[in-house]
Design an enzyme around this catalytic site. Structure first.
Site, PDB file in Angstrom:
ATOM      1  N   HIS A 259      20.786 -17.963 -53.842  1.00  0.00           N
ATOM      2  CA  HIS A 259      20.658 -16.545 -53.541  1.00  0.00           C
ATOM      3  C   HIS A 259      20.623 -15.695 -54.814  1.00  0.00           C
ATOM      4  CE1 HIS A 259      24.973 -17.539 -53.705  1.00  0.00           C
ATOM      5  NE2 HIS A 259      25.113 -16.352 -54.272  1.00  0.00           N
ATOM      6  N   ASN A 260      19.811 -14.651 -54.763  1.00  0.00           N
ATOM      7  CA  ASN A 260      19.709 -13.619 -55.802  1.00  0.00           C
ATOM      8  C   ASN A 260      19.071 -14.082 -57.099  1.00  0.00           C
ATOM      9  OD1 ASN A 260      20.987 -11.876 -54.052  1.00  0.00           O
ATOM     10  ND2 ASN A 260      22.983 -12.027 -55.035  1.00  0.00           N
TER      11      ASN A 260
END
Length: 345
Positions: A259-260
């Site tokens: 994620h991210n």
């Protein structure tokens, strides 16, 4: 995505949370203005909800991942609603309006990160009402499920799932048993081999009130043009900003992008290599098989990482790293030779 809500609705919800007790630390002309999105503090707009953790010594929020900005940059922050620590609000002479002059409403809470998570879970989980779009030129296997939007000449193989609020660009191919979650945007001419998963919830947790809690990852994934994903590769969704992959990136089987993460163009990752959450990767980077990176790091453009390396710190541009912990490959090679010499004595 989220449904539009008024500031008054959000504040009423936050105030109802057990032990929350928000503090109004900046006045808005009206509590009836509408909030229609969420974003990291560095990129939030005037109708977005965001948060600041209270750490003014870090700048990670400027890269779209965390909740920190330096105090010198407070005046650059724009948001409709910003959660900040109560202690900070109480410490600012003249109120938090002085610190964040371009934020419409600053809300002091005990734990801004937790308040942001609660907001997302309550307001940003609306079921989509969008309808699938499948053009006549697309080829969809009878066993596939398509709830999103397909471009021209897209091929969807057997057992694939394309969820609502996702977009697949012209000429892209999902070979078999590929899952594309909601809020994923795929560019043109991309190829996903069997078992690939894009947009699943990231492996993120935080501690609150003595409990380990899951972080919602609702910002999805954005993928550029001409990318390929090997069998059983996984790209996780972002928290409040999407996981991003540039153009012409190629990933082997069993590659993990957490994620991210934010990846540039022309990146190559061999089998079983992986990036932990919030890693920024420049253009033309290569990771050999089994190379792994810890989270919140930067790998500079043109860097190369040898097989099985473990990246624990930032890598400069055009560097070649190897070993664990990963270091300049020339240093690593000398270290290996010295250790072998010592072992023979």
């Amino acid at each position: 995505m989220m449904r539009p809500v008024t500031l008054a609705e959000v504040l009423s919800f936050i105030d109802s949370l057990e032990g929350s007790g928000y503090a109004q630390v900046a006045s808005a002309q009206s509590l009836d203005f509408t909030l229609n999105g969420f974003a990291p503090i560095a990129s939030a707009g005037e109708y977005d909800v965001s948060f600041w953790t209270g750490d003014s010594s870090v700048e990670t929020g400027l890269f779209g991942n965390a909740g920190g900005v330096t105090a010198a940059m407070f005046e650059l922050v724009h948001a409709g609603l910003l959660f900040v620590p109560k202690a900070f609000a109480a410490s600012v002479e003249g109120g938090a309006t002085k610190a964040f002059p371009n934020v419409k409403f600053v809300c002091g809470v005990e734990n801004p990160y937790h308040a942001m998570v609660q907001f997302l879970e309550h307001f940003a989980t609306t079921v989509s009402q969008s309808k699938p779009h499948i053009p006549a030129s697309a080829k969809v296997h009878p066993s596939a499920v398509v709830e999103g939007c397909l471009g021209e000449n897209v091929v969807i193989g057997p057992g694939c799932v394309v969820m609502a609020d996702s977009e697949i660009g012209d000429g892209s191919v999902l070979e078999a048993n590929v899952t594309i979650y909601s809020n994923v945007k795929v560019g043109r001419e991309c190829v996903f081999q069997a078992g690939s998963v894009v947009g699943s919830r990231g492996y993120g947790f935080y501690m609150y009130a003595g409990e380990r809690r899951m972080v919602p990852h609702l910002a999805g994934v954005v993928i550029g043009d001409g990318c390929s994903f090997g069998a059983n590769s996984v790209v996780a969704a972002g928290f409040i900003s999407p996981t991003k992959i540039g153009n012409h990136c190629h990933f082997d089987s069993f590659v993990q992008i957490a994620h991210n993460c934010c990846l540039g163009d022309n990146i190559m990752m061999a089998s079983q290599s992986g990036l932990a959450g919030s890693v920024t990767v420049g253009d033309n980077v290569e990771l050999a098989g089994g190379a792994q990176s810890a989270g919140h790091l930067t790998i500079g453009s043109g860097a190369k990482v040898a097989a099985k390396a473990g990246i624990t710190k930032n890598i400069p541009e055009n560097a070649v790293y190897a070993g664990f912990p990963a270091e300049d490959i020339a240093v690593w090679r000398r270290s290996v030779v010295r250790l072998r010499q010592m072992g023979k004595k």
